[in-house]
Design an enzyme around this catalytic site. Structure first.
Site, mmCIF file in Angstrom:
data_model
loop_
_atom_site.group_PDB
_atom_site.id
_atom_site.type_symbol
_atom_site.label_atom_id
_atom_site.label_comp_id
_atom_site.label_asym_id
_atom_site.label_seq_id
_atom_site.Cartn_x
_atom_site.Cartn_y
_atom_site.Cartn_z
ATOM 1 C CB SER A 184 -0.897 0.032 1.237
ATOM 2 O OG SER A 184 -1.762 -1.077 1.251
ATOM 3 C CB CYS A 220 -3.410 -0.449 7.816
ATOM 4 S SG CYS A 220 -1.876 -0.734 8.733
HETATM 5 C C1 SIN Z 1 -1.799 -3.419 6.411
HETATM 6 O O1 SIN Z 1 -2.084 -4.262 7.266
HETATM 7 O O2 SIN Z 1 -2.674 -2.891 5.731
HETATM 8 C C2 SIN Z 1 -0.387 -3.003 6.194
HETATM 9 C C3 SIN Z 1 0.526 -3.444 7.264
HETATM 10 C C4 SIN Z 1 1.439 -2.357 7.703
HETATM 11 O O3 SIN Z 1 2.133 -1.759 6.875
HETATM 12 O O4 SIN Z 1 1.474 -2.083 8.910
#
Ligand code: SIN
Length: 330
Positions: free
Chosen positions: A69, A153
């Site tokens: 992401s 997240c």
């Molecule tokens: C997520 O769980 O969407 C991303 C995990 C993270 O970068 O903490």
């Protein structure tokens, strides 16, 4: 019966052999108008930061790959330790570390110049307006096959507040705002079990124009403690739980969504064996995300799962996965 199930598909899934000339089975699936040669999708968060790592996953047999992401600006994420393996999975609190949209767009372009495997670009933002801005800015630069909107997240609550995925109305607003900037690219919304009703949230996204849902993000957050120093092990103290431990939760999530919506579902969570992917398909998934499974099974998990699914189709005399999708609903 769910609107996804036709009587023929139901009958075939129940074990009837299809008669007539044998047709070689195909693992191809249609996901929100995009054809994937395999239902297996690299889930966001693993090997998704660079064109070269995405290419390795595509070459290993993924039908699509999802980027880590990315947001409007670069983020360092949480300090280490940020990823913690334990007996049945991982705890992670990466904290959405990413190079920012502009650099991610360059990696996406490099990937797309070298491989035809569909790419799903994942975006996040810290507020509702930020999602539309992120979608708009990314899609000015590149044209992914799908856009995944990460509203779930679990690791940034101290900065962003509770994940938007807990609030159906917020998810609907974000979906509509992103769709308005999506230039016709299909939009999948990545959901979480941390909400009062996943079905309600899924319907809100669908009603707002989502083309697909990804379910589920990591679960929790949870905590593990170092018994010698008597402190939480993750620097962030808590982190999202993924891996084998959450397979039953992911299967149930896909099951609930399959009964609630008509848009396709990318079933994600806990796939560490080929059989796990089939469970998600039987629950209703059109595509299956694999992330943490790579830590334990390596990239070979993609080829092994493709072979397993093809074998299942061949032995059942089934031409495609359409006959198995949602078949567990009876
Ligand atoms: C997520 O769980 O969407 C991303 C995990 C993270 O970068 O903490």
């Amino acid at each position: 019966m769910s609107p996804h199930l036709s009587t023929d598909r139901h009958r075939a899934a129940a074990g009837d052999r299809v008669t007539g000339p044998p047709t070689p089975p195909s693992l191809a699936v249609r996901l929100a108008g995009v054809t994937l040669a395999s239902p297996l999708v690299l889930a966001s968060g693993v090997m998704g930061l660079s064109a070269s790592s995405l290419e390795r996953v595509a070459a290993a047999g993924a039908g699509a790959v999802t980027t880590k992401s990315c947001g409007l600006e670069e983020r360092q994420g949480h300090p280490c330790p940020a990823i913690l393996p334990f007996a049945h999975g991982l705890l992670n609190a990466v904290g959405l570390a990413n190079p920012g949209l502009d650099e991610m767009a360059a990696e996406i372009a490099a990937f797309q110049a070298r491989t035809p495997v569909p790419l799903i670009a994942s975006i996040f933002a810290k507020n509702e307006a930020g999602f539309a801005e992120a979608a708009g800015r990314l899609l000015e630069r590149v044209t992914p096959a799908l856009l995944e909107v990460n509203v779930s997240c679990p690791n940034v609550a101290s900065e962003f507040g509770q994940p938007f995925a807990a609030d159906a109305d917020a998810c609907g607003r974000i979906t509509a705002a992103v769709k308005a900037r999506a230039r016709g690219i299909p939009v999948a919304v990545k959901l979480s079990l941390q909400c009062p009703s996943l079905a309600h949230v899924g319907r809100a996204c669908q009603d707002a124009g989502a083309d697909a849902l990804t379910a589920i993000n990591s679960v929790g957050p949870g905590m593990l403690i170092d018994i010698d120093v008597r402190r939480p092990i993750l620097a962030n103290q808590v982190g999202g739980l993924s891996g084998a431990a959450i397979l039953p939760l992911a299967v149930r999530a896909v099951w609930d969504l399959f009964q609630a919506v008509t848009i396709p579902i990318i079933g994600t969570g806990g796939v560490t064996r080929p059989e796990d992917a089939l469970q998600l398909i039987l629950a209703g998934a059109t595509a299956v995300g694999i992330g943490t499974g790579i830590y334990t099974g390596g990239l070979e998990l993609f080829a092994a799962t493709n072979a397993f699914l093809a074998d299942r189709l061949a032995h059942g005399g089934l031409p495609s996965l359409d006959a198995l999708r949602g078949a567990a609903h009876g």
